[in-house]
Enzyme design. Structure first.
Site, PDB file in Angstrom:
ATOM      1  NE  ARG A   7      -4.212  -1.552   0.295  1.00  0.00           N
ATOM      2  CZ  ARG A   7      -5.555  -1.377   1.009  1.00  0.00           C
ATOM      3  NH1 ARG A   7      -5.445  -0.312   1.702  1.00  0.00           N
ATOM      4  NH2 ARG A   7      -6.290  -2.498   0.746  1.00  0.00           N
ATOM      5  NE  ARG A  18      -7.367   5.780   2.519  1.00  0.00           N
ATOM      6  CZ  ARG A  18      -8.480   4.873   2.891  1.00  0.00           C
ATOM      7  NH1 ARG A  18      -9.645   5.137   3.353  1.00  0.00           N
ATOM      8  NH2 ARG A  18      -7.831   3.795   3.206  1.00  0.00           N
ATOM      9  NE  ARG A  20      -9.761   7.294  -3.303  1.00  0.00           N
ATOM     10  CZ  ARG A  20     -11.104   7.664  -2.835  1.00  0.00           C
ATOM     11  NH1 ARG A  20     -11.804   8.442  -3.882  1.00  0.00           N
ATOM     12  NH2 ARG A  20     -11.931   6.979  -1.822  1.00  0.00           N
ATOM     13  CE1 TYR A  63     -12.778  -7.634   1.916  1.00  0.00           C
ATOM     14  CE2 TYR A  63     -10.835  -8.896   1.516  1.00  0.00           C
ATOM     15  CZ  TYR A  63     -11.546  -7.781   2.132  1.00  0.00           C
ATOM     16  OH  TYR A  63     -10.670  -7.086   2.954  1.00  0.00           O
TER      17      TYR A  63
HETATM   18  O1  CP3 Z   1       0.156   0.446  -3.344  1.00  0.00           O
HETATM   19  C1  CP3 Z   1      -0.246  -0.698  -3.298  1.00  0.00           C
HETATM   20  O2  CP3 Z   1      -0.085  -1.542  -2.494  1.00  0.00           O
HETATM   21  C2  CP3 Z   1      -1.019  -0.912  -4.682  1.00  0.00           C
HETATM   22  C3  CP3 Z   1      -2.596  -0.862  -4.439  1.00  0.00           C
HETATM   23  C4  CP3 Z   1      -3.348  -1.832  -3.513  1.00  0.00           C
HETATM   24  C5  CP3 Z   1      -4.927  -1.563  -3.385  1.00  0.00           C
HETATM   25  N1  CP3 Z   1      -5.384  -2.706  -2.673  1.00  0.00           N
HETATM   26  C6  CP3 Z   1      -5.345   0.031  -3.541  1.00  0.00           C
HETATM   27  C7  CP3 Z   1      -6.139   0.394  -2.737  1.00  0.00           C
HETATM   28  C8  CP3 Z   1      -3.005  -3.010  -3.209  1.00  0.00           C
HETATM   29  C9  CP3 Z   1      -2.115  -3.987  -3.233  1.00  0.00           C
HETATM   30  C10 CP3 Z   1      -4.447  -3.332  -2.728  1.00  0.00           C
HETATM   31  C11 CP3 Z   1      -4.403  -4.888  -2.129  1.00  0.00           C
HETATM   32  C12 CP3 Z   1      -5.934  -5.160  -1.269  1.00  0.00           C
HETATM   33  N2  CP3 Z   1      -7.018  -4.683  -1.534  1.00  0.00           N
HETATM   34  C13 CP3 Z   1      -5.967  -6.245  -0.311  1.00  0.00           C
HETATM   35  C14 CP3 Z   1      -4.852  -7.163   0.057  1.00  0.00           C
HETATM   36  C15 CP3 Z   1      -3.928  -6.189   1.012  1.00  0.00           C
HETATM   37  C16 CP3 Z   1      -4.177  -5.919   2.395  1.00  0.00           C
HETATM   38  O3  CP3 Z   1      -4.351  -4.616   2.785  1.00  0.00           O
HETATM   39  O4  CP3 Z   1      -4.499  -6.887   2.990  1.00  0.00           O
HETATM   40  C17 CP3 Z   1      -7.142  -6.343   0.226  1.00  0.00           C
HETATM   41  C18 CP3 Z   1      -7.693  -6.995   1.383  1.00  0.00           C
HETATM   42  C19 CP3 Z   1      -8.009  -5.210  -0.548  1.00  0.00           C
HETATM   43  C20 CP3 Z   1      -9.470  -4.858  -0.346  1.00  0.00           C
HETATM   44  C21 CP3 Z   1      -9.354  -3.601   0.102  1.00  0.00           C
HETATM   45  N3  CP3 Z   1      -9.538  -2.281  -0.851  1.00  0.00           N
HETATM   46  C22 CP3 Z   1     -10.070  -2.833   1.132  1.00  0.00           C
HETATM   47  C23 CP3 Z   1     -10.374  -3.697   2.478  1.00  0.00           C
HETATM   48  C24 CP3 Z   1     -10.060  -1.533   0.941  1.00  0.00           C
HETATM   49  C25 CP3 Z   1     -10.680  -0.554   2.178  1.00  0.00           C
HETATM   50  C26 CP3 Z   1      -9.905  -0.471   3.130  1.00  0.00           C
HETATM   51  C27 CP3 Z   1      -9.123   0.822   3.145  1.00  0.00           C
HETATM   52  O5  CP3 Z   1      -7.917   1.042   3.226  1.00  0.00           O
HETATM   53  O6  CP3 Z   1      -9.863   1.703   3.032  1.00  0.00           O
HETATM   54  C28 CP3 Z   1      -9.625  -1.193  -0.107  1.00  0.00           C
HETATM   55  C29 CP3 Z   1      -9.796   0.038  -0.748  1.00  0.00           C
HETATM   56  C30 CP3 Z   1      -8.274   0.328  -1.378  1.00  0.00           C
HETATM   57  N4  CP3 Z   1      -7.724  -0.440  -2.158  1.00  0.00           N
HETATM   58  C31 CP3 Z   1      -7.592   1.625  -1.057  1.00  0.00           C
HETATM   59  C32 CP3 Z   1      -6.355   1.474  -1.759  1.00  0.00           C
HETATM   60  C33 CP3 Z   1      -5.279   2.450  -2.017  1.00  0.00           C
HETATM   61  C34 CP3 Z   1      -8.096   2.842  -0.262  1.00  0.00           C
HETATM   62  C35 CP3 Z   1      -7.985   4.118  -0.743  1.00  0.00           C
HETATM   63  C36 CP3 Z   1      -8.936   4.776  -1.069  1.00  0.00           C
HETATM   64  O7  CP3 Z   1     -10.356   4.838  -0.678  1.00  0.00           O
HETATM   65  O8  CP3 Z   1      -8.346   5.845  -1.948  1.00  0.00           O
END
Ligand code: CP3
Length: 347
Positions: A29, A33, A42, A155
């Protein structure tokens, strides 16, 4: 096997267990944000917009490379994107995480899942891979990724985030045949999807099994292991190194590593040297981890102590890739990540 280009940086060398001039580092990640330039994008685009538009996804992929000086880039995408072409209905509500409109709750829903070609179903992701690769500096490889069958299934069944995984485990225990059919469909898809990302230019691949640690070792072996193994095998056939990541895997680690991966990603709940010992050396594996992401919010001396502790446990052995044990939190100061990169690189 793709050619080993002369610009193979320290990240790819470490994935192969080769010695490097300094420990490579990147952060799960690392685009997100906590970065002002990400928040700026965003303000006018939803998360799914950023993923769907290859030019924007490539731009966000490069943001942390420019800001932090990390040794690898990770594609900007999300593990849940395949749910759109699978017809499950994916959305992200602000602050509430993912929402799946049509969760999978019975065998009929599993049987109805379409057979997808990743090259068509997620063509925009592969286009983002090509664009990001063309824009990255020499020697900074792109990591492609996908969700592991178990984490994706959780999920798909729960319909969103969960603490207990009660629906997922009930499905697993009550309908084992449908469960195995679901996981094998997901394994086949993500394996081919990962291979397609490598074909588009990703130089390494990561399989995220973020929630696998909710399982007992026995349930992991019965309900998950063969499917992770299949996905990792399909990904590995592309010839690029594969990172197998999970959290809370201390008690699962022997089987988790046996399922596959050239690099095993571990979280902070197990000391790095203990994890490495448990993973074992036949075959030899690289290891990725494992700073607690919350340590980035600690006062600087405590953060530095924890970073140096991880490095000391790796002990300079080849095959260590420094990372967090899970993703960067939104409240993380950019300067904390910059400091970590400097310390890991020998500063
Ligand atoms: O920089 C990176 O690592 C690349 C981008 C990336 C995102 N999601 C973008 C994202 C990666 C590698 C993921 C993987 C992901 N997504 C996982 C596996 C890794 C982990 O964290 O366990 C999972 C479980 C998800 C599912 C997911 N996506 C969730 C649970 C959420 C909401 C939680 C949160 O942090 O808000 C997301 C949203 C998400 N995916 C964001 C980002 C940058 C949140 C940012 C936003 O709303 O702009």
């Amino acid at each position: 096997m793709p050619d080993r280009l002369p610009d193979d940086g320290r990240f790819l060398k470490a994935c192969r267990g080769e010695a490097t001039d300094a420990t490579p580092v990147w952060f799960m990640r690392q685009a997100g944000r906590y970065m002002p330039e990400y928040r700026a994008l965003r303000a006018t685009h939803s998360l799914l917009d950023l993923c769907h538009e290859p030019a924007l996804a490539a731009e966000v992929t490069l943001q942390p490379v420019k800001r932090l000086g990390v040794d690898a880039a990770i594609l900007f995408a999300d593990i849940l994107l395949p749910f759109e072409p699978l017809g499950l209905g994916l959305s992200f509500a602000t602050g509430e995480g993912p929402h799946i409109a049509r969760p999978i709750r019975d065998a009929a829903a599993v049987n109805q899942l379409p057979e997808l070609e990743p090259e068509e179903a997620l063509a925009y992701v592969l286009q983002a891979v090509r664009l990001a690769v063309s824009q990255l500096p020499q020697g900074i490889p792109l990591i492609g990724f996908a969700g592991a069958p178990f984490t994706l299934a959780s999920y798909a069944i729960e319909g969103g985030a969960t603490r207990s995984f009660a629906l997922t485990k009930r499905f697993m225990y009550e309908q084992p045949a449908a469960w195995h059919r679901l996981l094998s469909k997901l394994a086949d898809f993500v394996g081919r999807y990962l291979a397609a990302q490598a074909a588009a230019g990703a130089r390494a691949l990561q399989l995220f099994d973020s929630w696998v640690g909710c399982l007992s070792p026995a349930d992991y072996a019965t309900y998950v292991f063969p499917h992770s193994q299949r996905a990792l095998e399909l990904a590995g056939a592309s010839g690029v190194p594969v990172i197998h990541f999970g959290t809370d895997t201390a008690t699962l680690l022997v089987d988790f590593a046996r399922a596959g991966g050239d690099v095993i990603g571990v979280d902070w709940r197990i000391p790095l040297d203990v994890a490495w010992e448990r993973i074992g050396s036949s075959p030899a594996r690289a290891i990725q981890g494992n700073l607690d992401p919350v340590a980035l919010l600690a006062p600087r001396p405590e953060l530095e102590r924890q970073v140096r502790d991880v490095l000391a446990r790796a002990g300079g052995r080849p095959g260590h890739i420094f990372n967090l044990g899970h993703g960067v939190l939104p409240e993380t100061p950019v300067e904390a990540l910059q400091a970590v990169v400097e310390w890991v690189h020998g500063g």
